[in-house]
Design a protein around this motif. Structure first.
Motif, PDB file in Angstrom:
ATOM      1  N   HIS A  68      21.171  60.005  65.453  1.00  0.00           N
ATOM      2  CA  HIS A  68      20.954  61.072  66.435  1.00  0.00           C
ATOM      3  C   HIS A  68      19.573  61.674  66.199  1.00  0.00           C
ATOM      4  O   HIS A  68      19.277  62.130  65.093  1.00  0.00           O
ATOM      5  CB  HIS A  68      22.033  62.133  66.229  1.00  0.00           C
ATOM      6  CG  HIS A  68      22.493  62.789  67.491  1.00  0.00           C
ATOM      7  ND1 HIS A  68      22.763  62.106  68.658  1.00  0.00           N
ATOM      8  CD2 HIS A  68      22.746  64.102  67.757  1.00  0.00           C
ATOM      9  CE1 HIS A  68      23.171  62.965  69.574  1.00  0.00           C
ATOM     10  NE2 HIS A  68      23.168  64.173  69.062  1.00  0.00           N
ATOM     11  N   GLY A  70      16.068  64.040  67.838  1.00  0.00           N
ATOM     12  CA  GLY A  70      15.406  64.804  68.880  1.00  0.00           C
ATOM     13  C   GLY A  70      14.460  63.878  69.632  1.00  0.00           C
ATOM     14  O   GLY A  70      14.255  62.721  69.247  1.00  0.00           O
ATOM     15  N   ARG A 138      19.062  62.565  77.975  1.00  0.00           N
ATOM     16  CA  ARG A 138      20.158  63.438  77.551  1.00  0.00           C
ATOM     17  C   ARG A 138      21.503  62.717  77.604  1.00  0.00           C
ATOM     18  O   ARG A 138      22.433  63.072  76.871  1.00  0.00           O
ATOM     19  CB  ARG A 138      20.174  64.691  78.427  1.00  0.00           C
ATOM     20  CG  ARG A 138      21.195  65.734  78.011  1.00  0.00           C
ATOM     21  CD  ARG A 138      20.948  67.088  78.636  1.00  0.00           C
ATOM     22  NE  ARG A 138      19.938  67.823  77.875  1.00  0.00           N
ATOM     23  CZ  ARG A 138      18.755  68.142  78.357  1.00  0.00           C
ATOM     24  NH1 ARG A 138      18.410  67.794  79.571  1.00  0.00           N
ATOM     25  NH2 ARG A 138      17.893  68.819  77.605  1.00  0.00           N
ATOM     26  N   ASP A 144      19.599  63.725  70.797  1.00  0.00           N
ATOM     27  CA  ASP A 144      20.159  65.069  70.727  1.00  0.00           C
ATOM     28  C   ASP A 144      19.649  65.867  71.927  1.00  0.00           C
ATOM     29  O   ASP A 144      18.480  66.246  71.983  1.00  0.00           O
ATOM     30  CB  ASP A 144      19.731  65.735  69.413  1.00  0.00           C
ATOM     31  CG  ASP A 144      20.318  67.123  69.234  1.00  0.00           C
ATOM     32  OD1 ASP A 144      20.894  67.670  70.190  1.00  0.00           O
ATOM     33  OD2 ASP A 144      20.205  67.660  68.110  1.00  0.00           O
ATOM     34  N   ASP A 146      19.926  68.805  72.765  1.00  0.00           N
ATOM     35  CA  ASP A 146      19.459  70.164  72.476  1.00  0.00           C
ATOM     36  C   ASP A 146      18.087  70.175  71.810  1.00  0.00           C
ATOM     37  O   ASP A 146      17.551  71.247  71.514  1.00  0.00           O
ATOM     38  CB  ASP A 146      20.460  70.880  71.558  1.00  0.00           C
ATOM     39  CG  ASP A 146      21.798  71.129  72.244  1.00  0.00           C
ATOM     40  OD1 ASP A 146      21.797  71.336  73.474  1.00  0.00           O
ATOM     41  OD2 ASP A 146      22.830  71.100  71.550  1.00  0.00           O
ATOM     42  N   ARG A 147      17.535  68.991  71.554  1.00  0.00           N
ATOM     43  CA  ARG A 147      16.218  68.906  70.904  1.00  0.00           C
ATOM     44  C   ARG A 147      15.303  67.960  71.687  1.00  0.00           C
ATOM     45  O   ARG A 147      14.727  67.035  71.151  1.00  0.00           O
ATOM     46  CB  ARG A 147      16.360  68.434  69.455  1.00  0.00           C
ATOM     47  CG  ARG A 147      17.066  69.432  68.552  1.00  0.00           C
ATOM     48  CD  ARG A 147      16.932  69.035  67.092  1.00  0.00           C
ATOM     49  NE  ARG A 147      17.544  67.744  66.825  1.00  0.00           N
ATOM     50  CZ  ARG A 147      17.024  66.812  66.037  1.00  0.00           C
ATOM     51  NH1 ARG A 147      15.841  66.996  65.463  1.00  0.00           N
ATOM     52  NH2 ARG A 147      17.667  65.680  65.822  1.00  0.00           N
TER      53      ARG A 147
END
Length: 354
Positions: A68, A70, A138, A144, A146-147
């Motif tokens: 996972h 960013g 996404r 990730d 959220d990053r």
């Protein structure tokens, strides 16, 4: 053995050993080039559907064993740029990877076999494209959501805040971003004239032509009208380029920058930037974003607009040899490390959104 045979054999041995030496040196140089142009990441070609066509992209994933990551989404500057920017992005992607972030980039429309024509795009079109890429990323299990943040250079200064208004982003890295299209154009014109040592007469004529071009744009003149106004000297301007400028010459990021409030922003500025007025850019970013406390400004006195070392960019020979034997050294001292550190600090919360 005759006296004549001995010199011939000695000459043959010398020639053979000279050839061997050349081959060994050549093999060594090839090895250095391959080693220096190998990066700590895995690259894969990807396809992203957007507006009925396909974006041909590259996703670079860190080799850190994690499942996972960013993501840094790359938004190009001006020109016909492919996904890797002729491999110029790769040192930056590696810096991202060392901070635990993947990188995503794609060929501009019409570049490297991609469908479409990038000169048909407005800045809003480019923002829609980037927002679609974020939505695609996404949905991936290895990213990730959220990053996910943005990296953009030069012309991307008009695109980055538009993307942030359309899609949630957790950070922005803005490299030599422009603020106002017309002000930037005038800054670039005058800076190039000064660099060329232009006479007062030449400078006056160039400004007059620039003013004429602005008036033509304001009244939505055609390309033929532009050529006629320039007395037949288009000076490299094409119909497609004229159309692109006509769509975008009113671009101004000042109001759009409000979409970046509260988002960690790394603004990088060069000391020898003849394309963008860095004082205007910094002033605009600080006026809009400083109150949010999420703006970081890094300056590189020795760098050019592209954040390459000025001493290297001024020589085609130096650019070629450095790109081959030490591509990470192309960039201004600290530029790659600062981006890596910015991304690492995001994870520690030092740049967390208040």
């Amino acid at each position: 053995m005759s006296p004549r045979t001995q010199p011939r054999r000695r000459g043959l041995r010398i020639a053979v050993w000279s050839l061997v030496t050349v081959l060994v040196v050549a093999a060594g140089l090839v090895g250095v080039v391959l080693w220096q142009n190998s990066y700590e990441m895995d690259e894969q070609r990807v396809s992203i559907r957007h507006a009925g066509h396909t974006l041909n992209g590259v996703l670079a994933i860190p080799k850190d064993g994690r499942k996972h990551h960013g993501l840094v989404v790359y938004v190009h500057g001006d020109g016909p740029i492919d996904a890797t920017h002729d491999d110029g992005y790769k040192p930056m992607w590696e810096a991202n990877a060392k901070a635990g972030y993947a990188a995503l980039s794609w060929d501009k429309p019409g570049v490297a076999g991609a469908p479409g024509n990038w000169l048909d795009q407005s800045m809003d079109d480019r923002a829609d494209e980037a927002a679609a890429a974020i939505a695609w990323a996404r949905a991936r299990p290895d990213i990730d959501g959220d990053r996910i943040g943005l990296w953009g250079a030069s012309q991307a200064g008009w695109v980055l805040p538009k993307v942030a208004a359309k899609a949630p982003v957790s950070f922005v890295i803005a490299v030599s971003p422009a603020i106002n299209w017309l002000r930037q154009g005038r800054h670039n014109l005058l800076a190039e004239l000064r660099a060329d040592g232009a006479t007062a007469a030449r400078t006056k004529a160039a400004i007059a032509n620039s003013d004429t071009t602005r008036r033509l744009l304001e009244r939505h003149a055609t390309f033929d009208e532009y050529v006629k106004a320039m007395r037949g000297d288009a000076d490299g301007m094409t119909a497609d380029r004229w159309g692109f400028i006509s769509k975008n010459y009113t671009a101004d990021a000042t109001q759009d920058l409000r979409a970046l409030r509260g988002i960690p922003v790394l603004l990088t500025l060069a000391g020898h930037d003849i394309n963008v007025d860095t004082a205007d850019t910094e002033r605009s970013y600080r006026n809009v974003l400083d109150a949010s406390g999420a703006l970081t400004v890094e300056r590189y006195p020795d760098a050019t607009h592209s954040l390459l070392k000025r001493s290297i960019e001024q020589s085609d020979v130096k650019i070629t040899f450095t790109a081959l034997f030490s591509p990470r050294s192309l960039f201004a001292d600290g530029f790659l490390d600062d981006q890596r550190q910015f991304l690492k600090d995001l994870g520690r919360g030092s740049n967390a959104i208040p």
